[in-house]
Design a protein around this motif. Structure first.
Motif, PDB file in Angstrom:
ATOM      1  N   GLU A  55       0.833  -1.208   0.000  1.00 40.52           N
ATOM      2  CA  GLU A  55       0.000   0.000   0.000  1.00 40.52           C
ATOM      3  C   GLU A  55       0.866   1.256   0.000  1.00 40.52           C
ATOM      4  O   GLU A  55       0.593   2.224  -0.730  1.00 40.52           O
ATOM      5  N   ASP A  56       1.925   1.254   0.804  1.00 41.68           N
ATOM      6  CA  ASP A  56       2.836   2.403   0.831  1.00 41.68           C
ATOM      7  C   ASP A  56       3.436   2.660  -0.543  1.00 41.68           C
ATOM      8  O   ASP A  56       3.553   3.819  -0.974  1.00 41.68           O
ATOM      9  N   LYS A  57       3.848   1.607  -1.227  1.00 37.46           N
ATOM     10  CA  LYS A  57       4.459   1.761  -2.544  1.00 37.46           C
ATOM     11  C   LYS A  57       3.464   2.293  -3.568  1.00 37.46           C
ATOM     12  O   LYS A  57       3.797   3.150  -4.402  1.00 37.46           O
ATOM     13  N   LEU A  58       2.216   1.794  -3.514  1.00 40.30           N
ATOM     14  CA  LEU A  58       1.199   2.236  -4.466  1.00 40.30           C
ATOM     15  C   LEU A  58       0.792   3.689  -4.236  1.00 40.30           C
ATOM     16  O   LEU A  58       0.396   4.386  -5.172  1.00 40.30           O
ATOM     17  N   ARG A  59       0.897   4.130  -3.001  1.00 46.46           N
ATOM     18  CA  ARG A  59       0.507   5.509  -2.688  1.00 46.46           C
ATOM     19  C   ARG A  59       1.726   6.429  -2.591  1.00 46.46           C
ATOM     20  O   ARG A  59       1.623   7.563  -2.141  1.00 46.46           O
ATOM     21  N   GLY A  60       2.869   5.928  -3.039  1.00 45.18           N
ATOM     22  CA  GLY A  60       4.068   6.753  -3.092  1.00 45.18           C
ATOM     23  C   GLY A  60       4.125   7.564  -4.371  1.00 45.18           C
ATOM     24  O   GLY A  60       3.105   7.826  -5.016  1.00 45.18           O
ATOM     25  N   SER A  61       5.336   7.930  -4.765  1.00 49.06           N
ATOM     26  CA  SER A  61       5.498   8.804  -5.937  1.00 49.06           C
ATOM     27  C   SER A  61       6.374   8.202  -7.017  1.00 49.06           C
ATOM     28  O   SER A  61       6.650   8.856  -8.021  1.00 49.06           O
ATOM     29  N   ASP A  62       6.811   6.955  -6.851  1.00 52.80           N
ATOM     30  CA  ASP A  62       7.735   6.335  -7.798  1.00 52.80           C
ATOM     31  C   ASP A  62       7.034   5.203  -8.531  1.00 52.80           C
ATOM     32  O   ASP A  62       6.793   4.135  -7.975  1.00 52.80           O
ATOM     33  N   ALA A  63       6.707   5.425  -9.797  1.00 53.23           N
ATOM     34  CA  ALA A  63       5.959   4.437 -10.577  1.00 53.23           C
ATOM     35  C   ALA A  63       6.768   3.158 -10.781  1.00 53.23           C
ATOM     36  O   ALA A  63       6.214   2.055 -10.747  1.00 53.23           O
ATOM     37  N   ARG A  64       8.060   3.275 -11.007  1.00 56.96           N
ATOM     38  CA  ARG A  64       8.874   2.077 -11.239  1.00 56.96           C
ATOM     39  C   ARG A  64       8.953   1.215  -9.988  1.00 56.96           C
ATOM     40  O   ARG A  64       8.885  -0.019 -10.067  1.00 56.96           O
ATOM     41  N   VAL A  65       9.098   1.846  -8.841  1.00 60.14           N
ATOM     42  CA  VAL A  65       9.122   1.091  -7.588  1.00 60.14           C
ATOM     43  C   VAL A  65       7.780   0.408  -7.354  1.00 60.14           C
ATOM     44  O   VAL A  65       7.722  -0.761  -6.953  1.00 60.14           O
ATOM     45  N   ALA A  66       6.693   1.103  -7.626  1.00 62.25           N
ATOM     46  CA  ALA A  66       5.360   0.515  -7.456  1.00 62.25           C
ATOM     47  C   ALA A  66       5.163  -0.665  -8.404  1.00 62.25           C
ATOM     48  O   ALA A  66       4.619  -1.705  -8.013  1.00 62.25           O
ATOM     49  N   GLU A  67       5.633  -0.519  -9.640  1.00 64.64           N
ATOM     50  CA  GLU A  67       5.504  -1.615 -10.607  1.00 64.64           C
ATOM     51  C   GLU A  67       6.305  -2.829 -10.168  1.00 64.64           C
ATOM     52  O   GLU A  67       5.805  -3.961 -10.206  1.00 64.64           O
ATOM     53  N   ARG A  68       7.523  -2.629  -9.728  1.00 66.98           N
ATOM     54  CA  ARG A  68       8.335  -3.755  -9.261  1.00 66.98           C
ATOM     55  C   ARG A  68       7.696  -4.424  -8.047  1.00 66.98           C
ATOM     56  O   ARG A  68       7.733  -5.653  -7.913  1.00 66.98           O
ATOM     57  N   SER A  69       7.108  -3.626  -7.178  1.00 73.10           N
ATOM     58  CA  SER A  69       6.461  -4.177  -5.992  1.00 73.10           C
ATOM     59  C   SER A  69       5.247  -5.023  -6.363  1.00 73.10           C
ATOM     60  O   SER A  69       5.008  -6.091  -5.775  1.00 73.10           O
TER      61      SER A  69
END
Length: 386
Positions: free
Chosen positions: A136-150
């Motif tokens: 949830e933290d990654k999806l609501r963060g600001s880094d699309a690449r990090v969210a995609e990898r997660s």
């Protein structure tokens, strides 16, 4: 069709995990007692920190102040209140779930390790994975690449979980029996199959006979599938920690063995069981399914065939979207934008699978929902992708 097949929790336990001073003290005392019983020596815990959650247990992180053993520096205690008669026991479900995974190698264990547990005290002591961010933290963060990898790591961990627990239903049942839990829980049926067509007809969308046959088949397939493996059931993104070793699942209070394709359908309806689902960018759902399939195809070779998997997923996706729609319309919820998005996605997936009558119906439902409650309804992307 059972209410909890797709992750609903009928008669969910009252209250939230947290802790008054008394409940925290009781959790720490129970943790010390079960550790002493497990290791045969006094182990003192200090500096308890309450961890919040949605279940009934008091959850505490504590430091090991003194121990003659090489235990980790901190650990997590989950202390449960008494079971509610006639309802599934979340302590038994979680204890058995962790026991199932503790028997696996560390590489195949997609969750914290169970260090100790005690049925009469209703306490679990598990490995502390630290202060890693949640999905949830990654999806609501600001880094699309990090969210995609997660997200891809989450799908990979889900597939690994299914692959390593396939064929272990008898083990799960035996462990549950030892804790006194019912091996086969009584399912509470839902009125969704009967009532949803009428609710949608009130919006001006009649369900054609061909689509009704498809729906009947989907409702029957969902709880009776053959690709059975362990599922945490609650697939909300805040129940997953993004660690250096990949995504790890938390909270197995509703853990059970069921058709793994129910979980896989949630990859097409991402986090549809959550309170605040949002959208993923184009292609992300199919990328997650591909990663999940790579993990399970060695165990279930039939799923390596794209057409076979597409047909099976469409059944479960349709049943899941129907159930969520019935939940919302029957209760007057405010997730209509999610419903519009999910029906549109269903139409696109049905078109790709060659189910054109279903695709047309799904388009009509999306349009009717948007006309009644909109216009212009659509889920926003998670913040990381905006």
């Amino acid at each position: 069709m059972s209410v909890d097949t797709f992750g609903e929790a009928p008669d969910a336990p009252a209250g939230r995990s947290g802790g008054s001073g008394r409940s925290v003290d009781a959790a720490v005392a129970a943790g010390e007692a079960v550790l002493a019983h497990r290791f045969g020596s006094t182990i003192t815990l200090a500096e308890p920190e309450v961890l919040t959650g949605s279940g009934p247990a008091t959850v505490v992180r504590a430091r090991i102040a003194s121990s003659p053993f090489g235990l980790p520096r901190t650990l997590v205690i989950k202390h449960y209140p008494a079971a509610r008669p006639g309802l599934p026991d979340p302590f038994a479900q979680e204890a058995v779930s962790y026991q199932l995974f503790t028997a696996l190698s560390a590489e195949d264990r997609m969750c914290p390790e169970l260090l100790a547990h005690h049925g009469p005290e209703r306490v679990l002591v598990i490995e502390d994975l630290g202060r890693a961010p949640t999905l949830e933290d990654k999806l609501r963060g600001s880094d699309a690449r990090v969210a995609e990898r997660s997200l891809l790591s989450w799908a990979r961990s889900l597939g690994r979980m299914h692959a390593t627990t396939a064929g272990r239903e008898a083990d799960f049942d035996a462990l549950l029996r030892r804790l006194g839990g019912p091996v086969k829980q009584k399912k509470q049926t839902t009125a969704a199959p009967r009532e949803l067509p009428d609710l949608l007809a009130e919006l001006g969308v009649a369900m054609p006979a061909e689509v009704r046959e498809f729906a009947d088949h989907a409702w029957e397939q969902a709880p009776a599938g053959t690709y059975r493996a362990f599922s945490p059931v609650d697939l909300s993104p805040d129940n997953n920690l993004v660690t250096d070793s990949g995504v790890r699942f938390l909270d197995f209070e509703r853990g059970q063995v069921r058709d793994a394709l129910i979980d896989a359908a949630h990859l097409r309806v991402p986090f549809g069981s959550g309170a605040d689902p949002q959208a993923l960018p184009a292609g992300m759902c199919e990328a997650m399914i591909a990663v999940w399939r790579a993990e399970v195809s060695a165990i279930w070779p039939a799923l390596a065939d794209t057409d076979t998997l597409s047909v099976l997923l469409l059944d479960h996706q349709f049943a899941l979207v129907c159930l969520r729609t019935w939940d919302c319309l029957a209760a007057g919820c405010e997730m209509v934008a999610a419903l519009v998005t999910w029906w549109r996605d269903l139409a696109a997936d049905a078109t790709r699978a060659g189910e054109h009558r279903l695709a047309g119906y799904a388009d009509d439902v999306a349009a009717a929902l948007d006309s009644r409650f909109g216009p212009g309804l659509a889920l926003p992307l998670y913040p990381a992708f905006r």
